[in-house]
Design an enzyme around this catalytic site. Structure first.
Site, PDB file in Angstrom:
ATOM      1  N   ARG A  51      14.802  27.571  24.001  1.00  0.00           N
ATOM      2  CA  ARG A  51      14.422  28.080  25.329  1.00  0.00           C
ATOM      3  C   ARG A  51      15.457  29.099  25.618  1.00  0.00           C
ATOM      4  NH1 ARG A  51      11.561  24.641  29.520  1.00  0.00           N
ATOM      5  NH2 ARG A  51      11.960  22.742  28.181  1.00  0.00           N
ATOM      6  N   ASP A 186      16.611  11.338   6.128  1.00  0.00           N
ATOM      7  CA  ASP A 186      17.478  10.392   6.079  1.00  0.00           C
ATOM      8  C   ASP A 186      18.669  11.110   5.235  1.00  0.00           C
ATOM      9  OD1 ASP A 186      19.465   8.288   5.671  1.00  0.00           O
ATOM     10  OD2 ASP A 186      17.841   6.807   6.084  1.00  0.00           O
ATOM     11  N   HIS A 187      19.700  11.362   5.947  1.00  0.00           N
ATOM     12  CA  HIS A 187      20.640  12.307   5.205  1.00  0.00           C
ATOM     13  C   HIS A 187      21.376  11.644   4.289  1.00  0.00           C
ATOM     14  CE1 HIS A 187      23.401  11.077   8.558  1.00  0.00           C
ATOM     15  NE2 HIS A 187      24.405  11.458   7.805  1.00  0.00           N
ATOM     16  N   HIS A 249      19.656   4.401   7.468  1.00  0.00           N
ATOM     17  CA  HIS A 249      20.548   4.659   6.339  1.00  0.00           C
ATOM     18  C   HIS A 249      21.009   3.598   5.576  1.00  0.00           C
ATOM     19  CE1 HIS A 249      20.967   8.181   8.452  1.00  0.00           C
ATOM     20  NE2 HIS A 249      21.942   7.968   9.422  1.00  0.00           N
TER      21      HIS A 249
END
Ligand code: BG6
Length: 506
Positions: A51, A186-187, A249
């Site tokens: 924004r 999901d890193h 994780h």
């Protein structure tokens, strides 16, 4: 050094939440490193949006500061940054207002004309989860690109806050996109050592005969963090660690350890095998929750010589919060391979140190023939998979101590990502972003996978929400969590294995 000229289609990446922490810490440094390795498409454009109004120049300066602070490759060289950053622009927009999407559309059209080719268009939702649906709906309502072959949407976690909301979100997204267009992150799946578990298990013939209930006694998966909730109090106090870490994780790590070998690396075949694990997990019924699940909340304490606040004193946290910042759970996977083998999962904030590792503990030798020597019990073998900060895969074996007697000693066979290998290892976000650019979903979560993971944790989540803890906070900062967590595993005759700092024996 660049070694691959990338042949991917021209690509436009629109980052919603372009001014956010994740963008500066992870997304842009990852893209920059991919650029340095010549892995990005020759023609690419990154459009950040949020924004706040900025000029392109100011936006780029902020992103460069992020790279200089957070990138694994250190500070950007001036000439590299100059070449990379011309591809970045910024558009202030209210993402709730469908009219603001027209501007993205005109930028994409301009690029199309310039490139004389239709690009892949990737929408990255690095925003608060309550905006995921709005973005998807506005993409569909506006004239923005939604070609089922070349448009992709990337959804950050958390994906839902329970099973019902995850199902609703999947349903909504699937009215607008095909499953093959949706990339749920999901890193942990992108972490180097985590990916290596697949190679380790399935590219070595010696592993498979050992990888089952006959030889494995139990499995521990620990992700401990020294940090507290930092400036994420308002998010965390609505989530808790079960949602924040276990549902995604840690359960994904469990799946990688427990899954059957897929036929090949096809994204769906790999994910089918992970879903099978989640479906095989023994359902936790309300009456047994206190026996298999322990929660904790941190109190004040000292960390590295600095006094730190208790969880309830953190900014934007309810002063009598019942939210857990620590969880330890015991699971079983009810199938032929794993029957009777407990999987212990543990994670928490403000613990003694930050470390993520998986321990596979093998069974005792069936007969001890060394009972006349100094240390007369051979120790059980362990496979220790250290994900971070140390990165290594280590076998602990018993061996004869050199000398005239038959004395036993534990020795390590180690594959260590030391020095250069560690520096050269891509960060999770590099792997994951490259995968989405090339259209590979293997390391991304499929709709049924996310839902199956929610199904596993729902009974505990419901129970914990409806049954308050009277003894919170129940562990001090800089400890290993509440005492009950020890009891959970000690009941079965085991203990949590905390790894020593590198190069020291436990
Ligand atoms: C995130 C959680 O998904 O993972 C955070 O929301 C947590 O609370 C983080 O700190 C841990 O990730 P990593 O890669 O630092 O282990």
């Amino acid at each position: 050094m660049p070694y691959t000229i990338n042949a991917h289609k021209p690509t436009v990446l629109i980052v919603f939440g372009g001014n956010g922490d994740l963008t500066k810490r992870k997304i842009i440094p990852a893209l920059f490193n991919l650029y340095l390795e010549n892995r990005l498409p020759e023609k690419f454009a990154i459009i950040g949006t949020s924004r706040t109004k900025f000029t392109d120049e100011k936006y780029r300066t902020d992103l460069l500061a992020g790279i200089n602070k957070f990138s694994r490759t250190g500070k950007a060289k001036k000439e590299d940054w100059a070449k990379f950053s011309v591809n970045i622009s910024y558009q202030a927009a209210d993402i709730k207002d469908v009219a603001s999407y027209d501007e993205f559309e005109s930028t994409i059209s301009k690029l199309k004309n310039e490139w004389k080719e239709d690009p892949s268009v990737l929408y990255y939702c690095a925003v608060s989860p309550d905006l995921f649906c709005t973005i998807a709906e506005n993409i569909s309502k506006s004239k923005l690109e939604n070609n089922h072959e070349t448009t992709r949407i990337i959804i950050e976690k958390p994906f839902g806050r329970d099973l019902e909301s995850a199902k609703a979100l999947n349903k909504k997204l699937l009215t607008i996109f095909d499953e093959k267009q949706i990339y749920r992150i999901d890193h942990y799946l992108g972490k180097e050592v985590v990916q290596n578990v697949m190679a380790f298990r399935f590219a070595n013939t010696i592993m498979e005969p050992l990888w089952n209930r006959t030889h494995i006694e139990h499995v521990q998966i620990s992700v401990t963090e020294q940090i507290g909730v930092e400036d994420r109090g308002s998010y965390f106090d609505n989530a808790g660690i079960l949602r924040d870490m276990i549902q995604n994780h840690l359960l994904q790590l469990l799946c990688i350890i427990a899954m059957e070998p897929p036929v090949n690396f096809d994204a769906d075949l790999v994910r089918d095998k992970k879903v099978e694990v989640l479906k095989a997990m023994r359902k936790i019924v309300p009456g047994m929750i206190d026996k298999v699940a322990v929660r904790g909340q941190y109190g004040a304490g000292w960390v590295e010589g600095k006094e730190v606040l208790g969880y309830r004193e953190e900014a934007e946290v309810n002063e009598d919060s019942n939210i857990e910042t620590f969880a330890a759970l015991k699971f079983y996977v009810d199938n032929w391979r794993w029957q009777g083998v407990p999987f212990y999962l543990r994670t928490g904030k403000r613990l003694f140190k930050s470390a993520s590792h998986i321990i596979i503990q093998f069974r005792e030798v069936p007969h001890n023939m060394f009972n006349n020597v100094e240390r007369n019990l051979p120790k059980q073998n362990r496979l220790i998979i250290s994900i971070q900060p140390d990165m290594s895969i280590k076998f602990q074996l018993e061996s004869k101590t050199p000398g005239l007697e038959m004395n036993l000693n534990t020795v390590d066979m180690v594959f260590d990502y030391d020095g250069k290998t560690k520096i050269d290892s891509p960060e999770a976000y590099e792997t994951l972003l490259l995968d989405v650019i090339s259209g590979d979903q293997t390391l991304y979560m499929r709709a049924d996978q996310v839902e199956a993971a929610w199904e596993v944790v729902m009974p505990v989540l419901d129970y914990w929400e409806n049954n308050k803890m009277n003894d919170f906070p129940n562990y001090p900062a800089n400890s290993w969590g509440p005492e009950n967590a020890e009891a959970l595993i000690a009941k079965d005759g085991f203990h949590w294995i905390n790894l020593p700092d590198k190069n020291k024996k436990e």
